[in-house]
Design a protein around this motif. Structure first.
Motif, PDB file in Angstrom:
ATOM      1  N   ALA A  62       1.887  40.680 -27.939  1.00  0.00           N
ATOM      2  CA  ALA A  62       0.788  40.156 -28.754  1.00  0.00           C
ATOM      3  C   ALA A  62       1.244  39.840 -30.179  1.00  0.00           C
ATOM      4  N   ASP A  63       2.113  40.681 -30.736  1.00  0.00           N
ATOM      5  CA  ASP A  63       2.551  40.517 -32.121  1.00  0.00           C
ATOM      6  C   ASP A  63       3.688  39.501 -32.263  1.00  0.00           C
ATOM      7  N   GLY A  64       4.446  39.251 -31.194  1.00  0.00           N
ATOM      8  CA  GLY A  64       5.587  38.350 -31.284  1.00  0.00           C
ATOM      9  C   GLY A  64       6.686  38.886 -32.182  1.00  0.00           C
ATOM     10  N   THR A  65       6.847  40.191 -32.192  1.00  0.00           N
ATOM     11  CA  THR A  65       7.733  40.857 -33.145  1.00  0.00           C
ATOM     12  C   THR A  65       9.182  40.388 -33.035  1.00  0.00           C
ATOM     13  N   ARG A  66       9.732  40.390 -31.825  1.00  0.00           N
ATOM     14  CA  ARG A  66      11.145  40.020 -31.650  1.00  0.00           C
ATOM     15  C   ARG A  66      11.402  38.597 -32.121  1.00  0.00           C
ATOM     16  N   ALA A  67      10.508  37.686 -31.806  1.00  0.00           N
ATOM     17  CA  ALA A  67      10.695  36.276 -32.173  1.00  0.00           C
ATOM     18  C   ALA A  67      10.666  36.070 -33.683  1.00  0.00           C
ATOM     19  N   ARG A  68      10.011  36.941 -34.417  1.00  0.00           N
ATOM     20  CA  ARG A  68       9.904  36.808 -35.870  1.00  0.00           C
ATOM     21  C   ARG A  68      10.989  37.571 -36.622  1.00  0.00           C
ATOM     22  N   ALA A  69      11.806  38.347 -35.915  1.00  0.00           N
ATOM     23  CA  ALA A  69      12.821  39.168 -36.594  1.00  0.00           C
ATOM     24  C   ALA A  69      13.864  38.289 -37.271  1.00  0.00           C
ATOM     25  N   ASP A  70      14.395  38.793 -38.375  1.00  0.00           N
ATOM     26  CA  ASP A  70      15.470  38.103 -39.086  1.00  0.00           C
ATOM     27  C   ASP A  70      16.823  38.387 -38.458  1.00  0.00           C
ATOM     28  N   LEU A  71      16.965  39.556 -37.836  1.00  0.00           N
ATOM     29  CA  LEU A  71      18.218  39.953 -37.216  1.00  0.00           C
ATOM     30  C   LEU A  71      17.916  40.665 -35.908  1.00  0.00           C
ATOM     31  N   LEU A  72      18.605  40.266 -34.842  1.00  0.00           N
ATOM     32  CA  LEU A  72      18.475  40.911 -33.537  1.00  0.00           C
ATOM     33  C   LEU A  72      19.730  41.735 -33.288  1.00  0.00           C
ATOM     34  N   VAL A  73      19.547  42.994 -32.884  1.00  0.00           N
ATOM     35  CA  VAL A  73      20.663  43.915 -32.709  1.00  0.00           C
ATOM     36  C   VAL A  73      20.632  44.493 -31.299  1.00  0.00           C
ATOM     37  N   ASP A  74      21.781  44.438 -30.609  1.00  0.00           N
ATOM     38  CA  ASP A  74      21.934  45.044 -29.294  1.00  0.00           C
ATOM     39  C   ASP A  74      22.559  46.417 -29.485  1.00  0.00           C
ATOM     40  N   ALA A  75      21.807  47.450 -29.187  1.00  0.00           N
ATOM     41  CA  ALA A  75      22.285  48.820 -29.359  1.00  0.00           C
ATOM     42  C   ALA A  75      22.552  49.490 -28.017  1.00  0.00           C
ATOM     43  N   ALA A  76      22.901  48.699 -27.016  1.00  0.00           N
ATOM     44  CA  ALA A  76      23.045  49.241 -25.666  1.00  0.00           C
ATOM     45  C   ALA A  76      24.389  49.894 -25.409  1.00  0.00           C
ATOM     46  N   ALA A  77      25.423  49.465 -26.086  1.00  0.00           N
ATOM     47  CA  ALA A  77      26.773  49.895 -25.736  1.00  0.00           C
ATOM     48  C   ALA A  77      26.924  51.409 -25.788  1.00  0.00           C
ATOM     49  N   VAL A  78      26.975  51.947 -26.956  1.00  0.00           N
ATOM     50  CA  VAL A  78      27.060  53.394 -27.139  1.00  0.00           C
ATOM     51  C   VAL A  78      26.239  53.745 -28.366  1.00  0.00           C
ATOM     52  N   PRO A  79      25.709  54.950 -28.435  1.00  0.00           N
ATOM     53  CA  PRO A  79      24.943  55.319 -29.620  1.00  0.00           C
ATOM     54  C   PRO A  79      25.793  55.151 -30.872  1.00  0.00           C
ATOM     55  N   GLY A  80      25.218  54.510 -31.864  1.00  0.00           N
ATOM     56  CA  GLY A  80      25.919  54.306 -33.129  1.00  0.00           C
ATOM     57  C   GLY A  80      26.731  53.043 -33.192  1.00  0.00           C
ATOM     58  N   ALA A  81      26.861  52.301 -32.069  1.00  0.00           N
ATOM     59  CA  ALA A  81      27.581  51.038 -32.074  1.00  0.00           C
ATOM     60  C   ALA A  81      26.579  49.913 -31.899  1.00  0.00           C
ATOM     61  N   PHE A  82      26.684  48.880 -32.705  1.00  0.00           N
ATOM     62  CA  PHE A  82      25.700  47.815 -32.698  1.00  0.00           C
ATOM     63  C   PHE A  82      26.370  46.451 -32.676  1.00  0.00           C
ATOM     64  N   VAL A  83      25.782  45.528 -31.937  1.00  0.00           N
ATOM     65  CA  VAL A  83      26.223  44.145 -31.931  1.00  0.00           C
ATOM     66  C   VAL A  83      25.067  43.306 -32.424  1.00  0.00           C
ATOM     67  N   ALA A  84      25.295  42.570 -33.486  1.00  0.00           N
ATOM     68  CA  ALA A  84      24.247  41.661 -33.982  1.00  0.00           C
ATOM     69  C   ALA A  84      24.230  40.452 -33.067  1.00  0.00           C
ATOM     70  N   LEU A  85      23.089  40.210 -32.451  1.00  0.00           N
ATOM     71  CA  LEU A  85      22.957  39.045 -31.594  1.00  0.00           C
ATOM     72  C   LEU A  85      22.843  37.783 -32.438  1.00  0.00           C
ATOM     73  N   GLY A  86      22.628  37.963 -33.713  1.00  0.00           N
ATOM     74  CA  GLY A  86      22.597  36.843 -34.643  1.00  0.00           C
ATOM     75  C   GLY A  86      21.350  36.867 -35.498  1.00  0.00           C
ATOM     76  N   GLU A  87      21.446  36.148 -36.601  1.00  0.00           N
ATOM     77  CA  GLU A  87      20.285  36.007 -37.460  1.00  0.00           C
ATOM     78  C   GLU A  87      19.446  34.854 -36.955  1.00  0.00           C
ATOM     79  N   VAL A  88      18.153  35.026 -36.969  1.00  0.00           N
ATOM     80  CA  VAL A  88      17.251  33.984 -36.542  1.00  0.00           C
ATOM     81  C   VAL A  88      17.467  32.771 -37.437  1.00  0.00           C
ATOM     82  N   GLY A  89      17.544  31.604 -36.819  1.00  0.00           N
ATOM     83  CA  GLY A  89      17.764  30.379 -37.579  1.00  0.00           C
ATOM     84  C   GLY A  89      19.224  30.057 -37.793  1.00  0.00           C
ATOM     85  N   SER A  90      20.135  30.926 -37.339  1.00  0.00           N
ATOM     86  CA  SER A  90      21.564  30.632 -37.525  1.00  0.00           C
ATOM     87  C   SER A  90      22.128  29.943 -36.311  1.00  0.00           C
TER      88      SER A  90
END
Length: 196
Positions: free
Chosen positions: A168-196
């Protein structure tokens, strides 16, 4: 949106360059579903920014309603005063004892992180929104490892309510940065900045 590697110091520099969004404060929301890694991510970003984190878990939130009334407390006790250039504060909720505990002071500062489900909501005065995600079963496993297997029914109810809220809020679509935190705790992959 391409995957990229972004360091916490680089992200902190991006945030510091933003105009304030709540009085003199740049509010950064670290949002995403429960168990995705928001708290870990926010902690690392807060260290890079040398700023305070206000956690959604510091407020009482019904299991079946991630939106709840808790954010009204954040608006009234934290964001409202900051928008006027005044310090805010709130009493932290102690989930184990089921009572409000110590008072947490929130001074006027260049940056404040809000971490928790629904902190990047449309109505929040956010300068920068980060969406942290991980696969559903991994999130559930993380939550149950922390809270105990007996909490699985509540967590499944919560996850359904989250799904409805985020759709309802469309939160993910409005984010400035999307981060995948699936690999291991404390490791992050930026999926990219919105609009980049």
């Amino acid at each position: 949106m391409a995957e990229e590697t972004i360091s916490f110091p680089d992200l902190a520099a991006r945030v510091r360059a933003l105009p304030p969004s709540c009085g003199p404060v740049r509010v950064v929301a670290v949002d995403g579903p429960g168990g995705s890694g928001k708290t870990t991510f926010a902690g690392r970003l807060a260290r890079a920014l040398d700023c305070q984190v206000v956690h959604g878990d510091d407020f009482p939130v019904p299991w079946d309603e991630p939106l709840g009334t808790w954010f009204a407390q954040v608006e009234e006790q934290v964001l409202g005063p900051l928008s006027a250039g005044e310090p805010g504060g709130y009493r932290r909720y102690d989930w184990v004892r089921g009572v409000f505990a110590e008072r947490v002071e929130v001074p006027v500062a260049p940056v404040l992180l809000l971490e928790g489900v629904s902190t990047a909501r449309r109505t929040a005065p956010v300068a920068y929104a980060v969406w942290v995600e991980a696969p559903r079963e991994l999130r559930l496993a993380r939550a149950l490892a922390r809270d105990g297997a007996a909490m699985e029914p509540q967590w499944r109810t919560w996850m359904r309510a989250e799904d409805e809220w985020f759709a309802a809020d469309g939160t993910r679509a409005r984010a400035d940065l999307l981060v995948d935190a699936a690999a291991v705790p404390g490791a992050f992959v930026a999926l990219g900045e919105v609009g980049s």
